[in-house]
Design a protein around this motif. Structure first.
Motif, PDB file in Angstrom:
ATOM      1  N   MET A 126      96.152  50.893  54.635  1.00 43.04           N
ATOM      2  CA  MET A 126      97.430  50.602  54.002  1.00 43.04           C
ATOM      3  C   MET A 126      97.330  49.370  53.109  1.00 43.04           C
ATOM      4  N   HIS A 127      96.532  48.400  53.540  1.00 46.43           N
ATOM      5  CA  HIS A 127      96.336  47.189  52.728  1.00 46.43           C
ATOM      6  C   HIS A 127      95.685  47.549  51.397  1.00 46.43           C
ATOM      7  N   GLN A 128      94.697  48.453  51.431  1.00 45.95           N
ATOM      8  CA  GLN A 128      94.042  48.888  50.196  1.00 45.95           C
ATOM      9  C   GLN A 128      95.025  49.569  49.255  1.00 45.95           C
ATOM     10  N   LEU A 129      95.901  50.379  49.815  1.00 48.63           N
ATOM     11  CA  LEU A 129      96.893  51.064  48.986  1.00 48.63           C
ATOM     12  C   LEU A 129      97.784  50.059  48.266  1.00 48.63           C
ATOM     13  N   LEU A 130      98.245  49.056  48.992  1.00 43.62           N
ATOM     14  CA  LEU A 130      99.163  48.079  48.416  1.00 43.62           C
ATOM     15  C   LEU A 130      98.462  47.181  47.401  1.00 43.62           C
ATOM     16  N   VAL A 131      97.218  46.798  47.685  1.00 40.75           N
ATOM     17  CA  VAL A 131      96.462  45.982  46.730  1.00 40.75           C
ATOM     18  C   VAL A 131      96.215  46.762  45.449  1.00 40.75           C
ATOM     19  N   GLY A 132      96.001  48.072  45.566  1.00 38.91           N
ATOM     20  CA  GLY A 132      95.803  48.897  44.383  1.00 38.91           C
ATOM     21  C   GLY A 132      96.986  48.851  43.443  1.00 38.91           C
ATOM     22  N   ARG A 133      98.191  48.918  43.981  1.00 36.35           N
ATOM     23  CA  ARG A 133      99.401  48.797  43.157  1.00 36.35           C
ATOM     24  C   ARG A 133      99.497  47.402  42.549  1.00 36.35           C
ATOM     25  N   PHE A 134      99.147  46.401  43.344  1.00 34.78           N
ATOM     26  CA  PHE A 134      99.202  45.005  42.904  1.00 34.78           C
ATOM     27  C   PHE A 134      98.289  44.772  41.704  1.00 34.78           C
ATOM     28  N   ILE A 135      97.117  45.414  41.707  1.00 35.05           N
ATOM     29  CA  ILE A 135      96.152  45.240  40.630  1.00 35.05           C
ATOM     30  C   ILE A 135      96.697  45.783  39.309  1.00 35.05           C
ATOM     31  N   LEU A 136      97.347  46.931  39.336  1.00 35.59           N
ATOM     32  CA  LEU A 136      97.930  47.464  38.100  1.00 35.59           C
ATOM     33  C   LEU A 136      99.062  46.594  37.594  1.00 35.59           C
ATOM     34  N   SER A 137      99.830  46.014  38.490  1.00 33.88           N
ATOM     35  CA  SER A 137     100.876  45.081  38.078  1.00 33.88           C
ATOM     36  C   SER A 137     100.263  43.862  37.403  1.00 33.88           C
ATOM     37  N   ALA A 138      99.139  43.388  37.945  1.00 35.89           N
ATOM     38  CA  ALA A 138      98.456  42.243  37.354  1.00 35.89           C
ATOM     39  C   ALA A 138      97.936  42.561  35.958  1.00 35.89           C
ATOM     40  N   LEU A 139      97.415  43.768  35.767  1.00 38.79           N
ATOM     41  CA  LEU A 139      96.946  44.171  34.443  1.00 38.79           C
ATOM     42  C   LEU A 139      98.083  44.180  33.432  1.00 38.79           C
ATOM     43  N   TYR A 140      99.234  44.651  33.850  1.00 41.19           N
ATOM     44  CA  TYR A 140     100.373  44.715  32.939  1.00 41.19           C
ATOM     45  C   TYR A 140     100.856  43.315  32.554  1.00 41.19           C
ATOM     46  N   HIS A 141     100.946  42.415  33.532  1.00 44.56           N
ATOM     47  CA  HIS A 141     101.490  41.083  33.268  1.00 44.56           C
ATOM     48  C   HIS A 141     100.442  40.103  32.734  1.00 44.56           C
ATOM     49  N   GLY A 142      99.151  40.415  32.909  1.00 42.36           N
ATOM     50  CA  GLY A 142      98.098  39.540  32.397  1.00 42.36           C
ATOM     51  C   GLY A 142      97.743  38.400  33.328  1.00 42.36           C
ATOM     52  N   HIS A 143      98.275  38.402  34.543  1.00 43.61           N
ATOM     53  CA  HIS A 143      97.959  37.379  35.545  1.00 43.61           C
ATOM     54  C   HIS A 143      98.438  37.894  36.902  1.00 43.61           C
ATOM     55  N   PHE A 144      98.093  37.165  37.949  1.00 45.57           N
ATOM     56  CA  PHE A 144      98.604  37.525  39.263  1.00 45.57           C
ATOM     57  C   PHE A 144      98.717  36.266  40.117  1.00 45.57           C
ATOM     58  N   PHE A 145      99.431  36.384  41.213  1.00 43.46           N
ATOM     59  CA  PHE A 145      99.649  35.267  42.114  1.00 43.46           C
ATOM     60  C   PHE A 145      98.996  35.553  43.459  1.00 43.46           C
ATOM     61  N   MET A 146      98.389  34.520  44.051  1.00 40.37           N
ATOM     62  CA  MET A 146      97.803  34.649  45.385  1.00 40.37           C
ATOM     63  C   MET A 146      98.231  33.475  46.249  1.00 40.37           C
ATOM     64  N   LYS A 147      98.397  33.772  47.531  1.00 41.03           N
ATOM     65  CA  LYS A 147      98.776  32.729  48.477  1.00 41.03           C
ATOM     66  C   LYS A 147      97.521  32.169  49.130  1.00 41.03           C
ATOM     67  N   LYS A 148      97.368  30.871  49.062  1.00 43.51           N
ATOM     68  CA  LYS A 148      96.252  30.190  49.697  1.00 43.51           C
ATOM     69  C   LYS A 148      96.818  29.071  50.543  1.00 43.51           C
ATOM     70  N   SER A 149      96.645  29.184  51.852  1.00 42.66           N
ATOM     71  CA  SER A 149      97.291  28.280  52.807  1.00 42.66           C
ATOM     72  C   SER A 149      98.797  28.405  52.626  1.00 42.66           C
ATOM     73  N   ASP A 150      99.443  27.295  52.274  1.00 44.10           N
ATOM     74  CA  ASP A 150     100.889  27.326  52.091  1.00 44.10           C
ATOM     75  C   ASP A 150     101.283  27.326  50.616  1.00 44.10           C
ATOM     76  N   ARG A 151     100.292  27.446  49.729  1.00 43.75           N
ATOM     77  CA  ARG A 151     100.573  27.375  48.301  1.00 43.75           C
ATOM     78  C   ARG A 151     100.376  28.735  47.639  1.00 43.75           C
ATOM     79  N   ILE A 152     101.216  29.033  46.679  1.00 37.62           N
ATOM     80  CA  ILE A 152     101.069  30.239  45.868  1.00 37.62           C
ATOM     81  C   ILE A 152     100.622  29.808  44.479  1.00 37.62           C
ATOM     82  N   THR A 153      99.458  30.291  44.064  1.00 35.29           N
ATOM     83  CA  THR A 153      98.893  29.860  42.790  1.00 35.29           C
ATOM     84  C   THR A 153      98.781  31.024  41.817  1.00 35.29           C
TER      85      THR A 153
END
Length: 277
Positions: free
Chosen positions: A208-235
């Motif tokens: 299920m995680h792979q399925l959701l990441v797959g959608r996330f990747i296409l969203s990142a391609l459309y917007h030209g960037h993506f956000f990731m959470k590392k510890s308590d920060r979102i970068t």
């Protein structure tokens, strides 16, 4: 209709073709050019030659703003219909020039597609959206099923752009893209059986995680960037880092043995009924 007219300057282009359909929604260029060629009763290569484009390359990856404008003007349609595909494939080329890392490839002229039988069944205009060609797009969030990888009747891959005018078992032509271009059977015939499978807890957490990441990747391609959470920060992350995200999410690996048939078997076994081999 046989095309004999050629043009020398973009400024001279005006509507010359009648009855060419507009791209529908998020339709891929290869899906559209297949339908457009059928509307004129010619092969895809002949129509591309008329547009001044080559049949040798990948039409999805090779469509530029300039080519799209010539095509739109010649067909009497708005170039706005190509905006989404131009943006997506332009962004893709910026990080993966050939598309090999992200796209389901077949050979240098044809792209391979997966499909959702539910979407094909409900579409008013039968077509293949461009995200169905991406490796990471493995399930349909609308109909909650895994994407089908090939025709269930004859086992052939789904490849576009296609000469619909000369497809089918006897080369008599295929009228709609919800039909297999080889055997002519309906690709969406089983849509009711598979609808809702991914919402039934038949897949483990990693899948299920792979399925959701797959959608996330296409969203990142459309917007030209993506956000990731590392510890308590979102970068905010650069798009060039997305290959690492694919590896991290496991979306660069094949799902051997996991398809809608497997999920149907799991549903049957969970219900206590004997599973057919």
């Amino acid at each position: 209709m046989k095309f004999e007219m050629r043009r020398s300057h973009v400024s001279e282009v005006k509507q010359e073709l009648i009855g060419v359909p507009s791209p529908h929604g998020f339709e891929s260029p290869s899906s559209w050019i297949s339908r457009a060629a059928l509307s004129q009763g010619v092969r895809v290569g002949e129509l591309l030659h008329y547009f001044g484009a080559s049949r040798l390359g990948d039409f999805d990856m090779g469509l530029s703003q300039k080519k799209a404008q010539v095509i739109a003007d010649t067909c009497g349609i708005s170039i706005i219909h190509f905006d989404f595909s131009l943006k997506m494939f332009s962004t893709l080329r910026s990080i993966d020039q050939t598309g090999r890392n992200f796209l389901l490839a077949f050979d240098e002229r044809y792209g391979r597609y997966r499909y959702c039988p539910g979407c094909l069944h409900h579409q008013r205009v039968k077509h293949f959206p461009l995200h169905w060609r991406f490796k990471t797009w493995r399930f349909c969030p609308i109909h909650q099923c895994l994407m089908e990888d090939r025709c269930l009747h004859c086992g052939s891959n789904i490849t576009l752009s296609a000469d619909m005018f000369h497809s089918g078992p006897q080369k008599k032509g295929i009228a709609f893209l919800d039909r297999c271009l080889r055997c002519e059977q309906k690709l969406s015939a089983h849509w009711e059986k598979v609808q809702g499978l991914t919402a039934e807890d038949l897949l483990d957490d990693e899948a299920m995680h792979q399925l959701l990441v797959g959608r996330f990747i296409l969203s990142a391609l459309y917007h030209g960037h993506f956000f990731m959470k590392k510890s308590d920060r979102i970068t905010k992350r650069k798009l060039s880092e997305i290959l690492g995200l694919m590896h991290l999410g496991g979306t660069d690996r094949d799902w051997v043995g996991i398809d809608n048939r497997e999920l149907l078997r799991r549903r049957t076994a969970r219900a206590g009924y004997p599973v057919e081999d």
